[in-house]
Enzyme design. Structure first.
Site, short mmCIF file in Angstrom:
data_model
loop_
_atom_site.label_atom_id
_atom_site.label_comp_id
_atom_site.label_asym_id
_atom_site.label_seq_id
_atom_site.Cartn_x
_atom_site.Cartn_y
_atom_site.Cartn_z
N CYS A 24 0.77 -1.21 -0.04
CA CYS A 24 -0.12 0.23 0.11
C CYS A 24 0.80 1.18 -0.04
O CYS A 24 2.11 1.66 0.82
CB CYS A 24 -0.95 -0.15 1.19
SG CYS A 24 -1.87 1.32 1.31
N HIS B 127 3.88 -1.12 7.44
CA HIS B 127 4.17 -2.28 6.86
C HIS B 127 5.89 -2.71 7.17
O HIS B 127 6.27 -3.46 7.48
CB HIS B 127 3.80 -2.70 5.35
CG HIS B 127 2.29 -2.87 5.33
ND1 HIS B 127 1.69 -3.89 5.80
CD2 HIS B 127 1.49 -1.82 4.76
CE1 HIS B 127 0.61 -3.90 5.50
NE2 HIS B 127 0.30 -2.71 4.83
#
Length: 562
Positions: free
Chosen positions: A60, A67
């Site tokens: 993303c 992340h």
């Protein structure tokens, strides 16, 4: 009974369909479907944890830092690394910059057009708008007269660009309730938000090398080494963002609330919450006690039941069910023994209807996100959160004409979920100023440690962390420096989960139940509820390339696939 479908949901990240059954003007059943497959767990197998921290960010572009962070924490657990204090501060700053970018972007540029009609602002009196802004205590950084002129020219050419495709005429034009002057004020802040969320990304880029997909967060600490000039730039940008957030976002929320008070009555969801915690606290990591570390984060870990009672996370209670998703089998897997074996059949709400898996905690659906974090911090008695949530509820009660403060339960609603996130935004903006001062002091004292080498290259680790949208889980098994297994549970996977094995709906599906629907073609209250969760299906689901015929041969292992 009538079916109402929103497909695709716009103003989110990714591809999402919502199908609802409407009975007597209210939603009686709902199905949320994420529409593509990713398989990122497969991509990182056989690579190093250092590679993984870079690769998983590509899940993303809105929340790549989270992340990278979760992957890096998992690697540091496997490697036996405790990062330095400077690395802790710098990583908090990069994460905080991404949170500010995401929160500002979401509130103004993704969700606001469910409540604000910029075209109605054409009817505003600019002088009255100034008076209203002063009364509301919100910022006045824009020239309202000039903005109205620009909007008039904009609308006259018939090309509405960013304001096109919205439901301003829903319910025969009665769904949008703000006076024209407040529409003008909020439109001004919508445009200012475009600049401020970009400024937050500039902070992340300064510390991370670039944004999106930063390069300096890596197992062992950080590759960013501050200089005096960079610290001066950092402080100036952080102060600018704080000044805008503190004078704009909560006042705007309180100004909107009285016109949409009905949205405090629906959209509750499952009423249970998970937050793994985010932003490492001072004294990290407490002798390797991961639970204590998570509880001492600036926004702490907590699992909240229906009565908002707090418990600590137990990883063994995390499960994933596949029976209503497009994966092989109908099994329930327990952490960390998950699997990723895609198998598309057909879209069928009576069977399988989503690429989103169905995670649960202790067998129950759980909501993740900003509201979960704020409620967790409130119940854990974090002073800033308690003070500002109580203040916000008191101000909300006054705005709504209540005899006292609005109850905490008001936050557990469509509008409450949207509003309470601004308390977190202000908290993060405040923390950013503190972390800048802390880093400047450390550099002045000559602390120059930013990276530490691993003590081993074989091990297992789980990164419990938070993305702006909620609880993020990365787990990996490493042997001789290479990943043998990797699994991810993303925030929107919790929120967009399909029905479980007992036929219980996921959090968003539950939140849609009983929502009033006046316009079956444009169910605006349902859309407001979906946007309140800030879905990211680019994270929650996956990407494939059917035109090429590419496929993966997958073999189940205790840590995913090989």
């Amino acid at each position: 009974m009538t079916r109402s479908v929103i497909d695709p949901i716009t103003r989110i990240e990714g591809h999402l369909r919502v199908e609802m059954e409407v009975t007597n003007g209210k939603v009686s059943d709902a199905w949320v479907s994420g529409g593509c497959f990713r398989g990122m767990e497969m991509v990182v197998e056989g690579r190093t944890p250092e590679d993984a921290a870079q690769i998983v960010q590509r899940i993303c572009g809105v929340c790549p830092v989270s992340h990278a962070h979760a992957s890096t924490i998992a690697a540091e657990k496997a490697y036996g690394i405790t990062i330095s204090n400077n690395a802790r501060i710098i990583r908090n700053l990069i994460e905080g910059a991404q949170f500010l970018h995401s929160h500002i972007l979401w509130f103004y540029n993704l969700a606001a057009l469910d409540y604000v009609n910029p075209l109605h602002a054409l009817e505003a009196d600019a002088a009255d708008a100034i008076a209203l802004a002063q009364a509301a205590g919100t910022s006045m950084n824009s020239d309202f007269v000039a903005l109205k002129e620009k909007l008039t020219t904009f609308a006259a050419n018939g090309q509405l660009s960013i304001f096109s495709g919205n439901w301003f005429d829903a319910d025969e034009g009665t769904a949008y309730k703000l006076p024209a002057e407040l529409d003008l004020i909020c439109t001004a802040h919508y445009l200012e938000a475009l600049k401020m969320q970009a400024k937050a990304s500039e902070v992340a880029a300064l510390l991370g090398g670039k944004m999106p997909h930063v390069m300096t967060i890596l197992p062992g600490g950080t590759a960013f080494v501050p200089t005096e000039s960079k610290l001066d730039d950092l402080k100036a940008m952080v102060d600018e963002i704080y000044n805008w957030v503190s004078t704009t976002m909560i006042p705007d929320t309180l100004a909107l609330a009285p016109y949409y008070a009905d949205a405090l009555e629906f959209g509750k969801g499952c009423g249970r919450y998970i937050a793994w915690g985010v932003f490492e606290g001072q004294g990290y990591p407490y002798g390797g006690d991961y639970i204590e570390q998570m509880k001492n984060r600036y926004l702490p870990m907590a699992v909240l039941d229906e009565n908002l009672r707090v418990s600590d996370v137990e990883e063994s209670l995390i499960t994933e069910y596949m029976g209503h998703s497009w994966y092989k089998g109908s099994d329930t897997f327990t952490s960390p023994y998950f699997t990723t074996e895609p198998e598309f059949t057909e879209y069928n709400v009576e069977d399988r209807y989503s690429w989103v898996k169905c995670p649960a905690y202790d067998g129950k659906p759980m909501e993740a996100g900003s509201m979960a974090r704020v409620l967790a911090a409130y119940q854990r008695k974090v002073p800033f959160i308690v003070e500002h949530v109580d203040g916000f509820l008191a101000d909300l009660g006054a705005a709504l004409g209540l005899p006292g403060a609005a109850p905490l339960s008001a936050a557990q609603s469509t509008l409450g979920r949207t509003a309470i996130r601004q308390v977190e935004t202000l908290y993060v903006a405040t923390l950013m100023k503190e972390w800048v001062d802390e880093l400047m002091a450390a550099v002045k004292e000559g602390d120059s440690e930013y990276f530490r080498e691993p003590s081993t290259i074989t091990g297992e680790g789980t990164g419990f962390w938070e993305a702006p949208r909620g609880a993020l889980y990365h787990s990996e098994k490493v042997k001789d420096g290479k990943i043998e297994g990797y699994q991810i549970i993303i925030p929107s996977t919790w929120n967009l989960a399909p029905m479980n094995a007992d036929g219980v709906h996921g959090p968003l599906e539950q939140a849609l139940l009983d929502i009033p629907v006046e316009d079956i073609e444009k169910p605006i209250n349902a859309l407001r509820t979906v946007h309140a969760f800030d879905p990211c299906t680019a994270c929650a689901v996956h990407v494939t390339e059917p035109a090429t015929g590419k496929s993966f041969e997958t073999v189940t292992s205790p840590w995913g696939v090989k």
